[in-house]
Design a protein around this motif. Sequence first.
Motif, PDB file in Angstrom:
ATOM      1  N   LEU A 196       0.838  -1.203   0.000  1.00 43.64           N
ATOM      2  CA  LEU A 196       0.000   0.000   0.000  1.00 43.64           C
ATOM      3  C   LEU A 196       0.871   1.251   0.000  1.00 43.64           C
ATOM      4  N   ASP A 197       1.906   1.250   0.807  1.00 44.84           N
ATOM      5  CA  ASP A 197       2.830   2.378   0.860  1.00 44.84           C
ATOM      6  C   ASP A 197       3.457   2.630  -0.504  1.00 44.84           C
ATOM      7  N   GLY A 203       1.705   6.743  -6.779  1.00 44.56           N
ATOM      8  CA  GLY A 203       0.549   7.530  -7.198  1.00 44.56           C
ATOM      9  C   GLY A 203       0.672   9.013  -6.921  1.00 44.56           C
ATOM     10  N   LEU A 204       1.403   9.376  -5.856  1.00 48.37           N
ATOM     11  CA  LEU A 204       1.507  10.784  -5.459  1.00 48.37           C
ATOM     12  C   LEU A 204       2.879  11.373  -5.762  1.00 48.37           C
ATOM     13  N   ALA A 205       3.633  10.718  -6.631  1.00 46.82           N
ATOM     14  CA  ALA A 205       4.986  11.187  -6.936  1.00 46.82           C
ATOM     15  C   ALA A 205       4.980  12.495  -7.724  1.00 46.82           C
ATOM     16  N   GLU A 206       4.119  12.603  -8.723  1.00 49.39           N
ATOM     17  CA  GLU A 206       4.086  13.778  -9.598  1.00 49.39           C
ATOM     18  C   GLU A 206       2.669  14.340  -9.613  1.00 49.39           C
ATOM     19  N   CYS A 207       2.477  15.494  -8.968  1.00 53.78           N
ATOM     20  CA  CYS A 207       1.141  16.083  -8.848  1.00 53.78           C
ATOM     21  C   CYS A 207       1.204  17.576  -9.161  1.00 53.78           C
ATOM     22  N   TYR A 226       4.075  11.323   2.467  1.00 53.80           N
ATOM     23  CA  TYR A 226       4.019  11.450   1.011  1.00 53.80           C
ATOM     24  C   TYR A 226       4.254  12.878   0.521  1.00 53.80           C
ATOM     25  N   ASP A 227       4.917  13.677   1.358  1.00 54.55           N
ATOM     26  CA  ASP A 227       5.345  15.019   0.971  1.00 54.55           C
ATOM     27  C   ASP A 227       4.171  15.875   0.500  1.00 54.55           C
ATOM     28  N   LEU A 312      -7.170  11.364  -3.893  1.00 57.49           N
ATOM     29  CA  LEU A 312      -6.053  12.306  -3.873  1.00 57.49           C
ATOM     30  C   LEU A 312      -5.438  12.470  -5.260  1.00 57.49           C
ATOM     31  N   VAL A 313      -5.264  11.380  -5.975  1.00 60.80           N
ATOM     32  CA  VAL A 313      -4.689  11.451  -7.315  1.00 60.80           C
ATOM     33  C   VAL A 313      -5.533  12.354  -8.210  1.00 60.80           C
ATOM     34  N   THR A 314      -6.844  12.206  -8.135  1.00 60.21           N
ATOM     35  CA  THR A 314      -7.736  13.030  -8.945  1.00 60.21           C
ATOM     36  C   THR A 314      -7.706  14.488  -8.500  1.00 60.21           C
TER      37      THR A 314
END
Length: 319
Positions: A196-197, A203-207, A226-227, A312-314
């Motif tokens: 999961l981590d 998934g949250l690397a590039e936002c 996750y910064d 969060l991704v969306t």
Amino acid sequence: MIVNCVIVEPMKIPQARWGGIAALTLAATSLAACGSDSAADADVSAVAAFYPLQFVTEQVGGEHVAVTNLTAAGAEPHDLELAPLQVAEITDADLVVYLPGFQPAVDQAVEQQAPDAGFDVTTATQLRESGDEHDHGDHDGHDHDHGDLDPHVWLDPTKYADIAIAVGDKLSELDPDHADDYAANAQAMADRLDELDQSYQTGLAECDTRDIVTSHAAFGYLADRYDLHEVAVTGLSPDTTPTPEAFQQVTDYVTEHGVTTIFYETLVSPSVAETIAQETGAQTAVLDPLEGLSPDSDGDYFSIMETNLSTLVTALGCT
């Protein structure tokens, strides 16, 4: 070990929030130990203070442990007040899994009735202070319960894995005949949490943005891991009413930084998030802190955390 059978009578849970109802009367049913062969055959009777602790104890304990959750589905765990028969459950349990400072009634009952059975999960992992820079930056200027310890440790899968391993160790002490099973179950859960981590990391690397605006400061661990940068309208307690100054400061932040989504929670009124959204033209979305399950939920910790990631991704425009 003997699993004690206690019938829990209907109880009143003050201040519980569900669908806008301020007080909800919940009828708790008989413990599974009273009518279930599997619970009657369990080697350890465990009481968990609220859902994340129930889930980890069930996953690690497996068939050898009968687990009772003190917080009913749909009730806000911060508001828990124990009925006398719930205190009796704590007294009679082989193990009480709790998080000090989160539910004062449970803390008191463990201290007075079951000091030897109590297992403080904070001994497994270090808690963070609520004033961390990722939790709420200096710009928002309102009360965030600075200096208090943030209890929402399960929202960091790596810390939740530490708790799983520690629960396995504790169960092995209580029931050494099944120590291998507890160790294997704990490691299996830790492995799932590692996966999961990794999903969150990817998934949250590039936002497009890393700001998450939330109704109360429940997501500090997730933000730290996750910064992300949490901007919370109120502090650690969801009962706190935001001041007009705090509300305006968060509204200004949303406008100035182009925040597109205001997050609210499953067990708390969405009114604050909806008002900020109306003021700024943002949307609202559910981000579940997993303090408890709603009565109609058919998910568990893992499925809800996966839904949170998708949300969060969306909302953050991650690719």
